[in-house]
Design an enzyme around this catalytic site. Structure first.
Site, PDB file in Angstrom:
ATOM      1  N   TYR A 154      -5.746  -0.341  -5.650  1.00  0.00           N
ATOM      2  CA  TYR A 154      -6.322   0.899  -4.841  1.00  0.00           C
ATOM      3  C   TYR A 154      -7.310   0.319  -3.933  1.00  0.00           C
ATOM      4  CZ  TYR A 154      -8.866   5.152  -4.420  1.00  0.00           C
ATOM      5  OH  TYR A 154      -9.340   6.375  -4.242  1.00  0.00           O
ATOM      6  N   LYS A 184      -2.432   1.184  -2.748  1.00  0.00           N
ATOM      7  CA  LYS A 184      -2.899   2.549  -2.228  1.00  0.00           C
ATOM      8  C   LYS A 184      -3.958   2.402  -1.155  1.00  0.00           C
ATOM      9  CE  LYS A 184      -5.806   6.262  -4.069  1.00  0.00           C
ATOM     10  NZ  LYS A 184      -6.050   6.799  -2.588  1.00  0.00           N
TER      11      LYS A 184
END
Ligand SMILES: *[C@@H]1O[C@H](CO)[C@@H](O)[C@H](O)[C@H]1NC(C)=O
Length: 316
Positions: A154, A184
């Site tokens: 992330y 992400k």
């Protein structure tokens, strides 16, 4: 012939499987303990009213770093037990010990619960890794504690303050983290995102995290999007996606402006409490509370926001 025409007409929709994944909020009771009982209703709302099939839990919107490890485990249990959606769990905490513990907990729950389809982890942000390899060394044991699940990094430099190159990181992650399945990507640096997409191994994909420029994320090659606004603008988000894949860029851009207008409506208010207020306005009351140091909207701020949203026709 007629079959062929039908096939051609439906091709754009057959060819894309771009998914919008809301990063869910954490519902609180008035004393700021977690209101676990809201979660099935929330899942039903997302599935039935927002056209959602997968959610990202315990991320930024979920205020994960303001929750205790045991609360996060109970959230995993509760989200895994709802019956409407697939879930991806953000497992990292500031302490690597907690991150590994949560990752292996999710892995264990997932072995008997097919709703859990993946995990994600971000970098700690107080003590920061100083190179791509240091970041890999922090993430590797977290990823390998969930060997049966897809792992995504992330990337959210606006919060972590990290300046590590995502292209170098991805190259190392692809060779060193067995279950690495992508990033992400919550950043506006689309040039780097494109390089990551181009250098991705088979099966490594990118979730785009900037809702206000979703259209450019699709164009840059992201395969899905994870964001906050799909909690209450799922269908509008999908209109951007379908117009884009139908090559109707004018409509896609117009719909994109629709998301931007809503984001502009909350202006300088803190994003998480403002969006929790919007959830209440659209009929999914998650409580207005957020944990300090965030603060919830005052009644005046709530009414002003409601007024601005009415002016742009959002609450019609
Ligand atoms: C609902 O989501 C699917 C993809 O899961 C998409 O193809 C469809 O266009 C969406 N429909 C609406 C009304 O948003």
């Amino acid at each position: 012939m007629r079959f062929l025409t039908l096939l051609l007409l439906s091709l754009p929709t057959l060819l894309f499987s771009f998914e919008l994944i809301p990063a869910v909020f954490t519902p609180y009771n008035s004393d700021l303990t977690i209101d676990y009982e809201k979660i099935q209703d929330y899942a039903t709302f997302l599935s039935e009213k927002q056209n959602i099939t997968t959610v990202f839990i315990s991320g930024t919107n979920g205020e994960s770093l303001s929750l205790s490890l045991s609360e996060r485990k109970q959230l995993v249990d509760t989200w895994a037990a709802q019956t409407s959606l697939k879930i991806i769990v953000m497992v990292s905490a500031e302490s690597i010990v907690d991150s590994i513990s949560l990752s292996s907990y999710v892995s264990k729950v997932s072995s008997s619960n097919p709703n859990i389809i993946g995990i994600a982890a971000m970098s700690p942000s107080f003590f920061k890794p100083s190179s791509a390899q240091d970041l890999i060394d922090y993430l590797s044991p977290i990823a390998s504690a969930s060997p049966n699940l897809d792992f995504r990094y992330y990337h959210i430099p606006s919060m972590t303050g990290l300046t590590i190159s995502m292209t170098s990181f991805q190259t190392l992650a692809q060779s060193q983290i067995k279950n690495f399945k992508g990033i992400k990507y919550t950043d506006t640096d689309l040039f780097t995102l494109r390089k990551c997409v181009r250098n991705a191994n088979e099966g490594v994909t990118h979730y785009f995290g900037k809702d206000e420029i979703l259209i450019t994320g699709i164009q840059t090659g992201a395969k899905s999007a994870v964001g906050s606004t799909y909690n209450f603008m799922g269908p509008l988000g999908y209109e951007i996606v379908t117009s884009f894949f139908d090559n109707d860029f004018e409509t896609a851009t117009e719909k994109q402006d629709g998301i931007v207008e809503v984001v502009e409506a909350w202006g300088d208010l803190e994003g998480i409490p403002a969006q929790k207020a919007i959830m209440e306005m659209v009929g999914m009351d998650l409580g207005r509370g957020v944990r300090p140091p965030l603060r919830s909207l005052t009644d005046d701020e709530y009414s002003e926001l409601e007024q601005s949203l009415k002016e742009i026709g959002f609450l019609d």
